[in-house]
Scaffold this active site. Structure first.
Site, mmCIF file in Angstrom:
data_model
loop_
_atom_site.group_PDB
_atom_site.id
_atom_site.type_symbol
_atom_site.label_atom_id
_atom_site.label_comp_id
_atom_site.label_asym_id
_atom_site.label_seq_id
_atom_site.Cartn_x
_atom_site.Cartn_y
_atom_site.Cartn_z
ATOM 1 N N LYS A 125 1.568 5.022 8.641
ATOM 2 C CA LYS A 125 0.816 4.434 8.284
ATOM 3 C C LYS A 125 -0.839 4.674 8.302
ATOM 4 O O LYS A 125 -1.331 6.098 8.579
ATOM 5 C CB LYS A 125 0.520 2.853 9.246
ATOM 6 C CG LYS A 125 -1.153 2.200 8.260
ATOM 7 C CD LYS A 125 -0.416 0.460 8.853
ATOM 8 C CE LYS A 125 -1.529 -0.700 8.233
ATOM 9 N NZ LYS A 125 -1.634 -1.944 9.265
ATOM 10 N N SER A 132 -0.391 -5.496 7.128
ATOM 11 C CA SER A 132 -0.547 -4.888 6.684
ATOM 12 C C SER A 132 0.302 -3.634 6.074
ATOM 13 O O SER A 132 -0.020 -2.486 5.383
ATOM 14 C CB SER A 132 -2.197 -4.563 6.916
ATOM 15 O OG SER A 132 -1.955 -3.918 7.693
ATOM 16 N N SER A 191 0.336 -7.522 11.654
ATOM 17 C CA SER A 191 0.563 -6.228 10.552
ATOM 18 C C SER A 191 1.182 -5.333 10.863
ATOM 19 O O SER A 191 2.221 -4.384 9.691
ATOM 20 C CB SER A 191 -0.797 -5.583 10.386
ATOM 21 O OG SER A 191 -1.317 -6.253 9.401
#
Lengths: 503, 503
Positions: A80, A155, A179
């Site tokens: 990420k 996210s 997330s």
């Protein structure tokens, strides 16, 4: 070559260790797959073929030299873009960090390097991890591999999309209000938020410091356990990381037995607002756990209904302070730093003006919304009514969990109220977007670990099943998750992802 | 800047108003590393060479508390008779400024580490007890350098440079109660605090380098109408920032008293504001007013655990506390017979420690005081070095003093011995040996020299015989010359007078 990519992370590493393939071969396969499908999936913001192949060669050389390899050596991973890693840009999905190359590795990145995991690139995300769909990424949304017109969650949506699209077997995400778990749920993956303090946050660009936690996304419970074990542990660079032994999550995934375990169904997380198809898959899974020998009871956590409201005060408050440093002075975007109208330096804008222009141009709408919310909530005269009250709610939610764990070993709920919704459906309705995290937020507020794993499909789209455990009992998630995963796979005859459309 | 002309005299102001003064002092701690990272703290390094991701506030970096800074703060708290609280927290003070890397300062707000203490200050033989409200920890900011303007201030500058070496250096802030009633006590308080910190060894307390800086809060209230009448409430205060010498503390407070008295006498109100002291002009001028003051949006620092010190730790620190300056004064006036003025002079000359070491090495307190304060302080000042860096040790001085007391050296000879020691010729005994500096007590040689002197100056000898004892000087001089100075002048004089029949 595609077959290599359908192996689990554990199988991939084992195949490399046995010499049936090499880390370079596996990494090449991942890079080719990214080349082939990522234009439509858009899981990655940055792909680093040279660095990835160099890391892969190093693993192969270690094997050739007869060195012992770890259980994930040579396995490709999507990182990420909220973690710092040398040699790659870190953008956090924001324009304000466009082009920033961090000079240091996050602790989890250093641990991945040590484990021989191959980071192939940086995964897309909602800007600064604020969002549930990746639609808040400044670089465009990622797409759900099950249906490219739908959100992959957020996210950590890029991380989930990469794993679901078979670009990499593993991804690292972060979970502040769901997330990791929500994208795992809507993409048909296993995603885990470890206990707060279980994994170092050093080098994780902070959204909400008291809630952020890094964790694994994978296609199997066992793979998630292996990645969890690789990144967990005390870090002297993070004062909030705990000096406790890492729970034996890999061992627990192997036990995969729920006989005699007491499983609590949280009453407040199954009612109105949860889609019937989601509730149906959830109930079937609960029945299956009961059939496997678990004692299933219903528990009430009365304060969970205030969790979302408390979260949207605490997280924005912390983010308003955490994101202050993006001020154009030392790194990242700088806007409006030109000489003045006369062409001379005398009427060039001052530092405050440059900060203001840069933040105006560099942050997206959702980030600005939360900075404004948080700034307001912390303001003199409002602090007690907002931030103070929210912290009290947080305490009450912790007590709800504590009371429930007196009678239960784990708690369960659907991960999200609905399956993946179409891109664009909720972009103009922030509150509808926020409701996506209804069931995941309580664990962030209380700090305990939680897992989402696929419970089946509703309307052809994955439904997530959430397991929650007391702080530092992360192993229970894996014990229950592995048992349920095995039973579901047996009943279905194959892993759920086999039903995903071929890209 | 002609306001001075309007001011009432200071005495007139004091006749009507009582000054109420509180002081906030920042002390830079002399720890090896910074407050929240491992960077070194040495003063004067090249700009931006003592920085890392943490003290630069790079995205993802996290603070870790320096334990030495905590111990130093506890030392100050205990030395100031404070309660060390069992549980305290750091807080974020949020404001944007280019020299603040994170755009928030990690400080303490409503939960400081030390509370409710006091410090006694002596002025003109009277003791004033100054209450200490709190002692808390925080990090320093970087330093801005404004380039292109005429004054070095931001007004008129074309650009600014920032040095982050100082960013993150540990500071303690010590806040007094509004107990101080005069500029002299204000100055004496800061001086006493400086000596205390120096005695504790927790800071080099150099005001000119900014490692100790003081803000003075000053307000006036009318004196009671009758001597035993009720006290009036406090007036509105101003805060004069960054006073960087003891003299400035006294002058700035004195100026504010006169300025505020003038305003109040003219029926005006005092504006609550921060003010700056111009050392050249000796006046304060308005800075930020309270109306435009920043809302710092304090909230507990989520990246750091609370500071919870055990009683055992606090008591262990207490046990290591060195003697305080007040305790030392009591001891030196008692054991050494020094006056407070003596002690102040020795401290002012930077020789108090050396004097004590010299006494410990065997000199009398009076001899040690005399040698260090006069001869050696002058030599150090000539060499432009602190006395402690002279090439003569307290043991050397004690040896010389002992020889004088035993009549084996005269003061004049002793100075030559010191010359030799300073010139690197070895210890006192080696110098005496090499230079042949012992007092000659060989009566035969002295007798002969005295007889020769009398014979060589019959007119003077006659005057002395006639009762003009004071005329003996040239004869003493002649003997001393014959003895090459290695005789005791007093003994020579006595011998001559005896021979001339006037003893």
């Amino acid at each position: 070559m595609t077959d290599l990519l359908h192996l689990s992370a554990a199988e991939t590493a084992a195949a490399i260790a046995r010499g049936e393939t090499s880390a370079v071969e596996v990494t090449r396969a991942a890079l080719e797959r990214i080349e082939k499908v990522d234009e439509s999936v858009h899981a990655f913001l940055h792909v680093a073929p040279d660095a990835a192949l160099a890391d892969a060669r190093a693993v192969d050389e270690r094997k050739a030299a007869g060195e012992p390899l770890g259980p994930l050596a040579g396995v490709p991973l999507a990182l990420k873009d909220v973690f710092t890693a040398r040699g790659m840009p870190t953008t956090c999905g924001s324009r304000i960090l466009d082009g920033w190359y961090p000079p240091y590795d996050a602790t989890v990145v250093a641990k991945l390097r040590a484990a021989g995991v191959i980071t192939v690139g940086k995964a897309n995300m909602d800007e600064f991890a604020m969002g549930s769909s990746t639609e808040n990424s400044a670089y465009g949304p990622s797409r759900n591999p099950w249906d490219l017109t739908r959100i992959p969650g957020g996210s950590s949506g890029g991380s989930a999309a990469a794993v679901a699209a078979f670009e990499t077997p593993l991804a690292l995400g972060t979970d502040t209000g769901g997330s990791i778990r929500q994208p795992a749920a809507v993409c048909g993956l296993v995603g885990v938020k470890p206990t707060y303090g279980g994994v170092s946050r050093y080098g994780l660009v902070a959204f909400s410091s008291s809630l952020d936690q890094a964790g694994p996304l994978a296609r199997t419970v066992n793979d998630a356990a292996l990645l969890h074990a690789a990144i967990a542990g005390h870090d002297p660079m993070d004062s909030t990381s705990v000096e406790a032994a890492v729970p034996d999550v890999v061992g627990a995934a192997r036990i995969a037995d729920v006989t005699g375990l007491r499983i609590g169904v949280v009453k407040e997380l199954t009612g109105p607002g949860f889609a019937p198809g989601v509730v149906a898959r959830f109930s079937e899974a609960v029945d299956m756990l009961a059939a496997l020998g678990a004692d299933v009871v219903e528990v009430s956590c009365p304060h969970f209904e205030y969790a979302l409201a408390a979260y949207y005060l605490i997280a924005p408050s912390e983010c308003s302070s955490n994101l202050a440093r993006f001020d154009a002075m030392r790194f990242g975007l700088r806007v409006g730093d030109a000489v003045g109208a006369s062409g001379g330096e005398a009427d060039a804008p001052g530092a405050e003006e440059v900060m203001s222009r840069t933040r105006g141009a560099g942050f997206g709408a959702e980030v600005k919304r939360r900075i404004i919310l948080g700034t307001y909530a912390l303001s003199s005269g409002y602090y007690d009514a907002y931030y103070g009250q929210a912290q009290k709610v947080r305490t009450l939610i912790g007590r709800d969990f504590a009371a429930a764990y007196e009678t239960c070993d784990v708690l369960v709920s659907p991960t999200t109220p609905t399956v993946a919704f179409p891109l664009g459906e909720r972009v103009d309705d922030p509150v509808a977007m926020y409701l996506t995290d209804l069931a995941t937020i309580p664990s962030n507020l209380a700090g305990g670990p939680a897992m989402s794993l696929p419970a089946g499909l509703s309307d052809g789209l994955p439904v997530g099943f959430q397991i929650m455990a007391p702080a530092f009992a992360d192993d229970r998630l894996y014990r229950v998750g592995a048992a349920l995963e095995a039973a579901l796979d047996v009943r279905r005859g194959h892993p759920l992802l086999d039903e995903a459309p071929v890209l | 800047m002609t306001v001075l002309a309007d001011l009432p005299t200071y005495d007139e102001a004091l006749a009507v108003y009582e000054p109420v003064i509180g002081l906030e002092t920042h002390v830079e701690l002399g720890t090896e590393s910074k407050m929240f990272c491992g960077c070194p703290t040495a003063f004067g390094a090249e700009p931006n060479t003592q920085v890392c991701p943490v003290c630069l506030g790079l995205p993802g970096a996290l603070p870790v508390v320096n334990e030495a800074a905590i111990r130093y703060t506890v030392m100050i708290g205990l030395a100031l008779n404070c309660t060390i609280v069992p549980w305290s927290r750091f807080a974020r003070k949020n404001y944007f400024y280019p020299d603040m890397p994170k755009d928030f300062q990690i400080s303490q707000y409503d939960e400081p580490l030390c509370v409710n203490g006091w410090l006694d200050v002596d002025v003109d033989g009277q003791t004033h007890r100054v209450g200490i409200t709190r002692v808390h920890m925080e990090e320093d900011t970087g330093k801005s350098l404004h380039v292109g303007g005429s004054t070095g201030r931001i007004q008129g500058a074309t650009h600014s440079l920032v040095d982050y070496n100082r960013a993150g250096i540990p500071l303690v802030e010590i806040v007094t109660e509004p107990d101080v009633r005069s500029p002299e006590v204000a100055r004496a308080y800061v001086e006493e605090l400086r000596e205390l910190c120096r005695a504790l060894g927790i800071s080099d307390v150099r005001m000119e380098q900014g490692s100790l800086r003081c803000d003075a809060n000053v307000s006036l209230r009318r004196r009671p109408a009758t001597p035993d009448g009720p006290e009036n409430p406090f007036g509105t205060r101003t805060e004069t920032k960054n006073l960087n010498s003891l003299r400035s503390v006294e002058r700035a407070v004195r100026y504010e008293i006169s300025r505020q008295a003038s305003r109040l006498s003219a029926g005006e109100r005092i504006v609550q504001e921060t003010r700056h002291f111009d050392e050249g002009a000796g006046v304060t001028s308005a800075g930020r007013s309270k109306e435009e003051a920043t809302d710092y949006r304090y909230f507990p620092e989520p990246d750091l655990a609370p500071v919870a010190l055990s009683r055992e730790f606090v008591e262990a620190v207490r046990a290591t506390l060195p003697e305080s300056p007040a305790q030392r004064r009591t001891r030196l006036t008692g054991d050494y017979g020094y006056t407070l003025t003596d002690i102040a002079n020795l401290r002012g000359a930077g020789v108090l420690d050396l004097v004590e070491q010299t006494v410990t090495a065997g000199a009398t307190p009076e001899a040690a005081r005399k040698w260090w304060l006069n001869e050696l302080a002058r030599r150090a000042s000539d060499a432009e070095i602190p006395p402690s860096q002279l090439a003569v040790t307290p043991a050397d001085v004690a040896r010389v003093a002992t020889l004088i007391a035993a009549g084996e050296l005269t003061d004049a000879l002793a100075r030559k011995v010191i010359d030799g020691v300073l010139a690197g010729e070895g210890g006192p005994d080696a110098v005496i040996e090499a230079r042949g500096l012992k007092v000659v007590s060989d009566t035969g040689a002295l007798d002969a020299a005295a007889d020769a002197a009398i014979a060589g100056a019959p007119a003077i000898a006659e005057k002395v015989r006639g009762g003009k004892v004071a005329a003996v000087g040239p004869l003493v001089g002649a003997v001393m010359k014959a003895m090459k100075g290695q005789a005791d002048a007093g003994a020579v004089r006595a011998l001559l007078l005896e021979k001339l029949g006037v003893s």
